[in-house]
Design a protein around this motif. Structure first.
Motif, PDB file in Angstrom:
ATOM      1  N   ASP A   1       0.821  -1.207   0.000  1.00 16.14           N
ATOM      2  CA  ASP A   1       0.000   0.000   0.000  1.00 16.14           C
ATOM      3  C   ASP A   1       0.857   1.259   0.000  1.00 16.14           C
ATOM      4  OD1 ASP A   1      -2.708  -1.196   0.259  1.00 16.14           O
ATOM      5  OD2 ASP A   1      -1.833  -2.025   2.087  1.00 16.14           O
ATOM      6  N   ALA A   2       2.075   1.158   0.542  1.00 12.25           N
ATOM      7  CA  ALA A   2       2.966   2.316   0.634  1.00 12.25           C
ATOM      8  C   ALA A   2       4.382   1.843   0.890  1.00 12.25           C
ATOM      9  CB  ALA A   2       2.509   3.250   1.758  1.00 12.25           C
ATOM     10  N   VAL A   3       5.316   2.783   0.753  1.00 12.77           N
ATOM     11  CA  VAL A   3       6.732   2.498   0.970  1.00 12.77           C
ATOM     12  C   VAL A   3       7.288   3.551   1.916  1.00 12.77           C
ATOM     13  CG1 VAL A   3       9.005   2.335  -0.148  1.00 12.77           C
ATOM     14  CG2 VAL A   3       6.975   1.478  -1.334  1.00 12.77           C
ATOM     15  N   LEU A   4       8.125   3.117   2.843  1.00 11.85           N
ATOM     16  CA  LEU A   4       8.826   4.043   3.727  1.00 11.85           C
ATOM     17  C   LEU A   4      10.315   3.791   3.562  1.00 11.85           C
ATOM     18  CD1 LEU A   4       7.821   5.139   7.230  1.00 11.85           C
ATOM     19  CD2 LEU A   4      10.211   4.693   6.710  1.00 11.85           C
TER      20      LEU A   4
ATOM     21  N   PRO B   1       2.408   5.735  -2.698  1.00 13.24           N
ATOM     22  CA  PRO B   1       2.733   6.691  -1.634  1.00 13.24           C
ATOM     23  C   PRO B   1       4.059   6.322  -0.964  1.00 13.24           C
ATOM     24  CG  PRO B   1       0.484   5.878  -1.419  1.00 13.24           C
ATOM     25  CD  PRO B   1       1.168   5.021  -2.441  1.00 13.24           C
ATOM     26  N   VAL B   2       4.931   7.313  -0.830  1.00 14.70           N
ATOM     27  CA  VAL B   2       6.248   7.094  -0.232  1.00 14.70           C
ATOM     28  C   VAL B   2       6.517   8.150   0.829  1.00 14.70           C
ATOM     29  CG1 VAL B   2       8.736   7.004  -0.663  1.00 14.70           C
ATOM     30  CG2 VAL B   2       7.157   6.067  -2.359  1.00 14.70           C
ATOM     31  N   ALA B   3       6.960   7.692   1.992  1.00 15.64           N
ATOM     32  CA  ALA B   3       7.425   8.592   3.053  1.00 15.64           C
ATOM     33  C   ALA B   3       8.912   8.337   3.222  1.00 15.64           C
ATOM     34  CB  ALA B   3       6.686   8.311   4.360  1.00 15.64           C
TER      35      ALA B   3
ATOM     36  N   GLY C   1       7.989   8.331 -10.479  1.00 14.88           N
ATOM     37  CA  GLY C   1       6.535   8.458 -10.466  1.00 14.88           C
ATOM     38  C   GLY C   1       5.903   8.227  -9.107  1.00 14.88           C
ATOM     39  N   ALA C   2       6.726   8.091  -8.060  1.00 15.21           N
ATOM     40  CA  ALA C   2       6.195   7.896  -6.711  1.00 15.21           C
ATOM     41  C   ALA C   2       5.500   9.162  -6.229  1.00 15.21           C
ATOM     42  CB  ALA C   2       7.327   7.529  -5.758  1.00 15.21           C
ATOM     43  N   VAL C   3       4.587   8.997  -5.266  1.00 14.68           N
ATOM     44  CA  VAL C   3       3.876  10.130  -4.679  1.00 14.68           C
ATOM     45  C   VAL C   3       4.445  10.375  -3.290  1.00 14.68           C
ATOM     46  CG1 VAL C   3       1.646  10.985  -3.882  1.00 14.68           C
ATOM     47  CG2 VAL C   3       1.778   9.557  -5.933  1.00 14.68           C
ATOM     48  N   LEU C   4       5.153  11.483  -3.120  1.00 12.42           N
ATOM     49  CA  LEU C   4       5.688  11.809  -1.805  1.00 12.42           C
ATOM     50  C   LEU C   4       4.548  12.341  -0.948  1.00 12.42           C
ATOM     51  CD1 LEU C   4       9.068  13.469  -2.781  1.00 12.42           C
ATOM     52  CD2 LEU C   4       8.674  11.199  -1.845  1.00 12.42           C
ATOM     53  N   ILE C   5       4.259  11.645   0.136  1.00 12.65           N
ATOM     54  CA  ILE C   5       3.105  12.033   0.934  1.00 12.65           C
ATOM     55  C   ILE C   5       3.401  13.269   1.770  1.00 12.65           C
ATOM     56  CG2 ILE C   5       2.332   9.637   1.037  1.00 12.65           C
ATOM     57  CD1 ILE C   5       3.053   9.815   4.075  1.00 12.65           C
TER      58      ILE C   5
ATOM     59  N   LEU D   1      17.124  12.159  -2.683  1.00 19.02           N
ATOM     60  CA  LEU D   1      16.157  11.065  -2.759  1.00 19.02           C
ATOM     61  C   LEU D   1      14.864  11.537  -3.402  1.00 19.02           C
ATOM     62  CD1 LEU D   1      15.312   8.192  -2.122  1.00 19.02           C
ATOM     63  CD2 LEU D   1      14.716   8.928   0.193  1.00 19.02           C
ATOM     64  N   ARG D   2      14.449  12.750  -3.067  1.00 20.50           N
ATOM     65  CA  ARG D   2      13.227  13.315  -3.638  1.00 20.50           C
ATOM     66  C   ARG D   2      13.312  13.331  -5.168  1.00 20.50           C
ATOM     67  NH1 ARG D   2      13.409  17.593  -0.439  1.00 20.50           N
ATOM     68  NH2 ARG D   2      12.478  16.550   1.338  1.00 20.50           N
TER      69      ARG D   2
END
Length: 195
Positions: free
Chosen positions: A73-76, A110-112, A138-142, A130-131
């Motif tokens: 669901d997401a990546v940290l 979603p990536v934090a 194409g990741a979404v930085l939350i 990293l950003r």
């Protein structure tokens, strides 16, 4: 159950970033409604070696990693800082996850992120690098605290996890923001619902 992939950009099991990931892993799995925390072992992702191509190891490792991230669901991500640069190991892993171009495993994911460093400047510069890598994939930085744990070498730790209350609270805020982003319920702030 929510599935969060945790990635430490360090190969060392006793590194500051690996300790941050271990602390977050315990937070996620110890919640009243636990989330499945799965670590991506980036040391298993190959570099550009012809021998890996010939033996088929590269394809298997990349396929397994892409499947893990795609099913989450997401990546940290916790990135170490080397003179303000994102680690080569982490960049390599993200590069494999981004291929083929236009069909990235990180697209719309979603990536934090956080970084633990011995200096505030190095931590913030690593996050900037990293950003750039994540935006290309194409990741979404939350909208979460982009935490930089400066002087992380001086933070109290035990059993491979941080224990100092202010650090634990900062990591918990990052976890809460990530989970709130994934919640189907709209957030309510000061009585105003936000979508």
């Amino acid at each position: 159950m929510t599935r969060i992939v945790l990635i430490s950009g360090s190969l060392r099991h006793d590194s500051l970033n690996t300790m941050a990931i271990a602390t977050i892993e315990r937070m996620l799995t110890g919640r009243p409604e636990p989330a499945a925390a799965v670590r991506l072992a980036i040391e298993e992702l190959p570099y550009y070696h012809q021998s890996d191509d010939e033996s088929g190891k590269r394809h298997e490792a990349v396929h397994a990693a892409r499947h893990l991230v795609t099913a989450s669901d997401a990546v940290l991500i916790s990135t170490p800082s080397y003179n303000g640069l994102v680690s080569g190991v982490l960049k390599n892993a993200l590069d494999w996850l981004s291929r083929p171009w236009g069909d990235s495993a990180l697209t719309d994911k979603p990536v934090a992120m956080l970084s633990a460093s011995t200096s505030a400047r190095g931590a913030m510069e690593a996050q900037s690098g990293l950003r750039t890598v994540l935006e290309r994939s194409g990741a979404v930085l939350i909208a979460a605290p982009q935490i930089a744990l400066a002087r992380a070498d001086a933070i109290a730790a035990e059993d491979g996890r941080f224990t100092e209350p202010a650090t634990v609270a900062a990591l918990e805020a990052l976890v809460e923001a990530l989970l709130a982003h994934l919640s189907p319920e709209p957030a309510v702030i000061h009585g105003i619902s936000s979508l």
